[in-house]
Design a protein around this motif. Structure first.
Motif, short mmCIF file in Angstrom:
data_model
loop_
_atom_site.label_atom_id
_atom_site.label_comp_id
_atom_site.label_asym_id
_atom_site.label_seq_id
_atom_site.Cartn_x
_atom_site.Cartn_y
_atom_site.Cartn_z
N ALA A 1 -62.95 -67.62 -36.02
CA ALA A 1 -63.94 -67.43 -37.80
C ALA A 1 -61.70 -67.40 -38.26
O ALA A 1 -62.02 -67.43 -39.33
N THR A 2 -60.75 -67.79 -37.85
CA THR A 2 -60.03 -68.33 -38.95
C THR A 2 -60.10 -69.31 -39.42
O THR A 2 -59.49 -69.19 -40.51
N GLU B 1 -66.90 -68.15 -45.96
CA GLU B 1 -66.11 -66.14 -45.72
C GLU B 1 -67.69 -65.80 -45.02
O GLU B 1 -67.14 -65.20 -44.09
N TRP B 2 -68.39 -65.92 -45.36
CA TRP B 2 -69.69 -65.21 -44.56
C TRP B 2 -70.13 -65.42 -43.36
O TRP B 2 -70.29 -64.96 -42.30
N SER C 1 -67.41 -66.62 -41.46
CA SER C 1 -66.17 -66.56 -40.20
C SER C 1 -66.65 -65.05 -40.44
O SER C 1 -65.87 -64.46 -39.10
N SER C 2 -66.97 -64.24 -41.75
CA SER C 2 -67.45 -62.70 -40.95
C SER C 2 -68.48 -62.48 -39.93
O SER C 2 -68.05 -62.00 -39.36
N LYS D 1 -67.00 -62.63 -36.93
CA LYS D 1 -65.71 -62.29 -35.89
C LYS D 1 -66.60 -61.07 -35.89
O LYS D 1 -65.75 -60.03 -34.91
N LYS D 2 -67.94 -60.26 -36.42
CA LYS D 2 -68.67 -59.41 -36.51
C LYS D 2 -68.37 -59.65 -34.34
O LYS D 2 -69.13 -58.52 -33.92
#
Length: 234
Positions: free
Chosen positions: A176-177, A182-183, A185-186, A189-190
């Motif tokens: 994720a990093t 962005e979407w 990665s987000s 992360k979820k």
């Protein structure tokens, strides 16, 4: 389901599997307990629980590798699938057999908490919250690995693929990093198991974390049942 559970537990404890798993789990947890609690003279088990995340990733595939793979290899899966037990009972019985062994491994943390209690007052709220978290984490990983076992007749393949899946799961936070979109990665992360698990190690009991692990568990048990259903009709 009870008969299947008893059969699974007997299979674990009548072979070396259960004893090797318990020994390895106790060995590494003991090392972490000595490193983070005894050496630093602290009553917090957070460091122990945090590092056991990675050990669990490799222990669980060993526990679950033969749940369905061995049945398929020995051609006993047809007898199991044509038994009076429903698919849900078969899958849940197999799952519980592995989960009980895993839960026995985790009981060592309660022993460590009692050892700490002889010298100081441990934060029981944090310890019990983390204990719940490690059980939920294990349940979700067991469900994933039971599903993997249902896809192959090789226990070695089931174990290796399960360990690979565990490695990917443990690295989701890292992925994720490094992903710049962005979407994406987000979204990654979820589904980071470590992020949800860490909340428990801090003594934070969040319903979102509980629901996440329970959802993963139910989802992969459902997938396993569908694999068995297809095999039954084929």
């Amino acid at each position: 389901m009870t008969a299947i559970l008893k059969r699974e537990l007997y299979a674990h404890f009548s072979s070396a599997t259960a004893y090797v798993v318990l020994a390895v789990y106790f060995f590494f947890s003991g090392i972490f307990f000595n490193t983070y609690c005894v050496s630093y003279n602290t009553a917090s088990l957070a460091g122990v629980f945090g590092n056991m995340f990675y050990i669990i990733m490799f222990i669980i595939p060993i526990i679950t590798m033969k749940t369905f793979a061995e049945e398929k290899k020995q051609k006993t899966d047809q007898a199991l699938l044509t038994s009076p037990a429903g698919l849900a009972e078969i899958v849940f019985g197999k799952f519980l057999g592995s989960f009980v062994l895993y839960a026995l491994c985790c009981c060592i943390f309660l022993v460590y908490a009692l050892v700490i209690a002889f010298f100081t007052t441990p934060d029981w709220a944090v310890i019990l919250c983390t204990f719940l978290g490690i059980l939920l984490l294990g349940a979700s990983l067991i469900a994933i690995n039971v599903f993997i076992s249902s896809l192959t007749e090789s226990m070695v393949v089931a174990a290796v693929v399960g360990m690979g899946a565990g490695l990917v799961i443990s690295m989701t936070g890292y992925f994720a990093t490094i992903i710049q979109v962005e979407w994406i990665s987000s979204a990654i992360k979820k589904i980071s198991f470590m992020d949800y698990y860490q909340n428990f190690t801090y003594g934070i009991l969040n319903i979102v974390d509980v629901v996440f692990f329970l959802s993963v568990t139910v989802l992969f048990l459902f997938f396993t049942a569908r694999v068995l259903e297809r095999r039954r009709w084929s």
